[in-house]
Design an enzyme around this catalytic site. Sequence first.
Site, short mmCIF file in Angstrom:
data_model
loop_
_atom_site.label_atom_id
_atom_site.label_comp_id
_atom_site.label_asym_id
_atom_site.label_seq_id
_atom_site.Cartn_x
_atom_site.Cartn_y
_atom_site.Cartn_z
N SER A 1 29.51 -11.31 16.49
CA SER A 1 28.81 -10.30 15.70
C SER A 1 29.69 -9.83 14.54
O SER A 1 30.92 -9.96 14.58
CB SER A 1 28.45 -9.11 16.58
OG SER A 1 29.62 -8.41 16.98
N GLU B 1 20.55 -7.15 12.99
CA GLU B 1 20.34 -8.42 13.69
C GLU B 1 19.80 -8.14 15.09
O GLU B 1 20.46 -7.46 15.89
CB GLU B 1 21.64 -9.21 13.77
CG GLU B 1 21.48 -10.57 14.41
CD GLU B 1 22.79 -11.36 14.43
OE1 GLU B 1 22.73 -12.59 14.34
OE2 GLU B 1 23.86 -10.74 14.55
N GLU C 1 33.07 -14.43 28.39
CA GLU C 1 33.14 -14.21 29.83
C GLU C 1 31.75 -14.14 30.45
O GLU C 1 31.64 -14.14 31.68
CB GLU C 1 33.93 -12.92 30.12
CG GLU C 1 33.30 -11.63 29.65
CD GLU C 1 33.55 -11.33 28.17
OE1 GLU C 1 33.30 -10.18 27.77
OE2 GLU C 1 33.99 -12.23 27.42
N ARG C 2 30.70 -14.11 29.63
CA ARG C 2 29.35 -14.06 30.17
C ARG C 2 28.88 -15.42 30.69
O ARG C 2 28.08 -15.49 31.61
CB ARG C 2 28.37 -13.55 29.11
CG ARG C 2 28.63 -12.12 28.69
CD ARG C 2 27.74 -11.74 27.53
NE ARG C 2 27.96 -10.37 27.07
CZ ARG C 2 27.41 -9.84 26.00
NH1 ARG C 2 26.57 -10.57 25.26
NH2 ARG C 2 27.67 -8.59 25.65
N LYS D 1 39.47 -18.75 24.13
CA LYS D 1 38.94 -17.61 24.88
C LYS D 1 37.42 -17.64 24.74
O LYS D 1 36.86 -17.13 23.79
CB LYS D 1 39.52 -16.30 24.32
CG LYS D 1 39.58 -15.14 25.34
CD LYS D 1 38.25 -14.70 25.89
CE LYS D 1 37.43 -13.95 24.87
NZ LYS D 1 36.11 -13.45 25.47
N CYS E 1 22.70 -17.68 15.63
CA CYS E 1 23.05 -17.03 14.37
C CYS E 1 22.30 -17.65 13.19
O CYS E 1 22.30 -17.10 12.09
CB CYS E 1 24.55 -17.10 14.13
SG CYS E 1 25.19 -18.76 13.82
N PHE F 1 28.74 -16.24 23.45
CA PHE F 1 27.98 -16.69 24.61
C PHE F 1 26.85 -17.64 24.25
O PHE F 1 26.40 -18.41 25.09
CB PHE F 1 27.39 -15.47 25.35
CG PHE F 1 26.25 -14.80 24.63
CD1 PHE F 1 24.95 -15.28 24.72
CD2 PHE F 1 26.47 -13.67 23.84
CE1 PHE F 1 23.90 -14.66 24.05
CE2 PHE F 1 25.43 -13.05 23.17
CZ PHE F 1 24.14 -13.56 23.27
#
Length: 496
Positions: free
Chosen positions: A225, A382, A175-176, A172, A280, A148
């Site tokens: 993640s 994190e 979806e957020r 893909k 990240c 996202f």
Amino acid sequence: MKLVEHLINGELVSMGDPTQDVFNPSTGEVGKQVEIATKNTVEKAITAAQEAFPAWRATPPLKRARIMFRFKELLEKNINKIAQLIGEEHGKIAHDALGEITRGIENVEYACYAPQLLKGEHSKNISSNIDSWSEFHPLGVVTGITPFNFPAMVPLWMYPMAIVCGNCFVLKPSERDPSAALFVAQLLNEAGLPKGVMNVVNGGKEAVDTLLTDERIQAVSFVGSTPIAKYIYQTATAHDKRCQALGGAKNHAIVMQDAEMENTVNALIGAAFGSSGERCMAISVAVAVGEETADNLIAGLKSKMSDLKVGNFDNSKNDFGPLITQEHMEKVKEYITSAEAQGADIVVDGRSVNVKGCENGFYVGGTLIDSVEASMKSYKEEIFGPVLQVVRVETMQQAIDLIDEHEYGNGTCIFTRDGEAARYFSDQIKVGMVGINVPLPVPAAQHSFGGWKQSMFGDLAAYGPDSVRFYTRRKTITQRWPSSSIREGVNFSFPS
């Protein structure tokens, strides 16, 4: 309410899949709904890609590159609209979103070099009248599963190079915040890409698992993640797929005694709090060498942070915006609370920030924590939020050991005016991307992006030169045309 659909075989389609709310995190309101792909929907996208592959594979690299040139122009023409979509669903401030898209465009520019990158290698007369050469062949249908936090840039790390190498792609996105990725993919089709070469399916775990297990998918690229990266890598490789899976990070900045403090403070402020720390490569730990260095650093950061502006994405005067969801906002606050409970000093507390007119948004203000220890939960894990922690050490070697002992090895940097110290640091540190007075050492498009240790799984990094190797198979051909006048006998020895 607007529905975010899938892009399959060149068309936006609604498959009647279940839907999920898409929030505007700046206000906390539901702005759209997105279809969550079922296995059937994903398989339809894979089929479209597979059927498009033979013709696309046969398309000369120069013609593929020309489509990328047109795609680049369309991205530049629509850059403000893409930034708007990112802001609405991610909360990223416009100036930050524009920076994201620009870095994505750099990868499209690199993909335009396809005729040069794919021309192969040739050796004449490796032995008497024998020539040998290598060719780079596309894999087939490949997929990208993206996070996202960079809804436009990270997909552009993947599919431009995959496509110019002759592959067909199924994306893909998260979806957020799916709209930016979907719109950008539509621009690629507008640039002249044949139907089926690029497809987008929105979804969750069912969609991901279908991509990971379908035998028609040849390679998987992932950014997210570490726990999910491990799952992606293990599942994909168990199903005989090539995989690169980029995971989490805990990026440290060493601040030496000779660092120019004002510039260092400014650099750390941007690197820690830009995009609400949802990067990240964000600097989340500053390691100060010496008590005086630490005291000066804390004083400078505290003073500068008093001017931070947090708020709605559509106000370009804001420095950063909200976190992606209410759940993530609460998780970030819990990390701050845990640090406090374990004895750290909360110098600047962003847990109670209030944004006028956006009281229901998912905000955490810039937070500064001093006297952090390596045993603390907030240090080990994190956080992925606007939280900068300061660890105090006595020597540079202690700082290096601290970084090397952490499970993540994505990015790091050092602030110093000592060339010897900088060289030693860059040579010795066990981290994949290193900055010297550069807080966010994200490689340019002509280099590759990838961390070490638990920050990356797979042998080839993202974008740049590694991406050509990742999205192609090498075929080596050796040929000889013997003279018709010479008759040769059988030779049982190994050729030399």
